[in-house]
Design an enzyme around this catalytic site. Sequence first.
Site, PDB file in Angstrom:
ATOM      1  N   ASP B  53       1.074  -1.242   0.044  1.00 31.29           N
ATOM      2  CA  ASP B  53      -0.377  -0.400   0.067  1.00 31.29           C
ATOM      3  C   ASP B  53       1.092   1.477  -0.194  1.00 31.29           C
ATOM      4  O   ASP B  53       2.237   0.953   0.088  1.00 31.29           O
ATOM      5  CB  ASP B  53      -0.996   0.005   1.436  1.00 31.29           C
ATOM      6  CG  ASP B  53      -2.599  -0.808   1.175  1.00 31.29           C
ATOM      7  OD1 ASP B  53      -2.444  -0.914   0.032  1.00 31.29           O
ATOM      8  OD2 ASP B  53      -2.488  -0.814   2.079  1.00 31.29           O
ATOM      9  N   TYR B 111       7.273 -10.291   7.162  1.00 31.94           N
ATOM     10  CA  TYR B 111       7.224  -8.587   6.406  1.00 31.94           C
ATOM     11  C   TYR B 111       7.786  -8.718   8.543  1.00 31.94           C
ATOM     12  O   TYR B 111       8.044  -8.976   9.578  1.00 31.94           O
ATOM     13  CB  TYR B 111       5.511  -8.101   7.412  1.00 31.94           C
ATOM     14  CG  TYR B 111       4.946  -8.714   5.746  1.00 31.94           C
ATOM     15  CD1 TYR B 111       5.299  -7.053   4.425  1.00 31.94           C
ATOM     16  CD2 TYR B 111       5.010  -9.791   4.957  1.00 31.94           C
ATOM     17  CE1 TYR B 111       4.590  -7.374   3.696  1.00 31.94           C
ATOM     18  CE2 TYR B 111       3.937  -9.159   4.115  1.00 31.94           C
ATOM     19  CZ  TYR B 111       3.314  -8.656   3.787  1.00 31.94           C
ATOM     20  OH  TYR B 111       3.294  -8.247   2.579  1.00 31.94           O
TER      21      TYR B 111
END
Lengths: 252, 252
Positions: B53, B111
């Site tokens: 994003d 992540y």
Amino acid sequence: MTQYKVTLAYDGTNFAGYQVQPHQRTVQGVIQAALAKMTKQPTFHIDGSGRTDSGVHALGQVISFAYPGRLAPASMLAALNSLMPLDIEILDVAIVADSFHARYSARGKRYLYRVALGKYTDPFKRLYTGHYPYRLDVARIRVALADLVGTHDFTSFAASGGVITDKVRTIYEATVTEDAANHELRFEFYGNGFLYNMVRILVATLLEIGNGRRPEHDFLRLFAVKDRQQARGTAPASGLYLKTVYYPEDDE
Amino acid sequence: MTQYKVTLAYDGTNFAGYQVQPHQRTVQGVIQAALAKMTKQPTFHIDGSGRTDSGVHALGQVISFAYPGRLAPASMLAALNSLMPLDIEILDVAIVADSFHARYSARGKRYLYRVALGKYTDPFKRLYTGHYPYRLDVARIRVALADLVGTHDFTSFAASGGVITDKVRTIYEATVTEDAANHELRFEFYGNGFLYNMVRILVATLLEIGNGRRPEHDFLRLFAVKDRQQARGTAPASGLYLKTVYYPEDDE
């Protein structure tokens, strides 16, 4: 009226420098607007220890101002921080003698300059370092740094545009640290004062010495010739941090 | 045609995310434009391991594409980097089997999420961390992280807008590290796949558990209820980094 000394950090990326300018976002302008709001006055004036250019950062810039009334330092810190944008942080607030002035009382400053090594620009460092992709011999840089320490005429290292005619300054410390983990060189310069763009010109010259494009002792020649054209480079604003401003303890 | 696997880092701050969108600056768009230029084609298509994003960073995003002709990996790396803006860095280039696809061949992802502690936002971290100024009990967070490991239905942790109906994923590792020197918590999540916004929702929930606003074992309840309304928070994009994409060695 109460005199305050305020220490602050800022990320210079999105400011048109420290000093207030019409129609520009500046550090001084943002803080003055906050204090005008707090005091319900149309304008408010603060004094800074000195200017920083657009893109130059501060880890410990100092400002001073006279505030109508008296807020405890912790309350002033909380009030100011609540009005600051995310790229300014108020670090410390002290009540000082009425005679304290962030610029005139200052006795010295310390600057940090971060140089990112490596062939390509690290995306996460582009705003926070100067990038130097070429070969560097740090031993040569250390020799040159030793020449910097002391009292010298820095005419060769002052950008045009300054109004100051006395260009003699004293450097107390000039060091370089190799931060191998982060693939960086970190320069620190501690002196009694710095001319406009002086640190960035010193760093550019040091990197040229480290790369072998200038003799190790070129600073001695550059002090003597007093000619800005002889020290042409200016390292990028993004690597420069005003780290500490020093004051005599008895001013506070 | 030669199939390339390219690993890259980017600072997501000034991108409208990874995925190409009309009239927006995107990572995919910038790289496709560079490859179109290199190949003198009007358009060029690359495949990414997945979207990130706006504001989300990458330390090791992976893309793949078929290139007309064959450049040595070092030459492709230099050519691409010469066309990249300062907020993208090409880290590695490999020639891979024609069947390699950055998304379909991926077997897992890792992540990183950086949380800045402290009362006020550090100006130098505002774009690179999520800020959490409240009390945290890291021991409670560690208990909750242990509940995350394994195969679970993550329906409660998927933002609406995803088209994926199978929301069962396996987390192989979920850790937190206290970086006291930098006054940060660093979360890492390694799993076989992650739903839209899943890491940011997990982090927000973990911080609520650490703050005492949720029971230590609330993840077990949240897996069972399969209701996004029960895990409302989403940690800011600025703290999230796609760190590693994993592939079976024999695909390369």
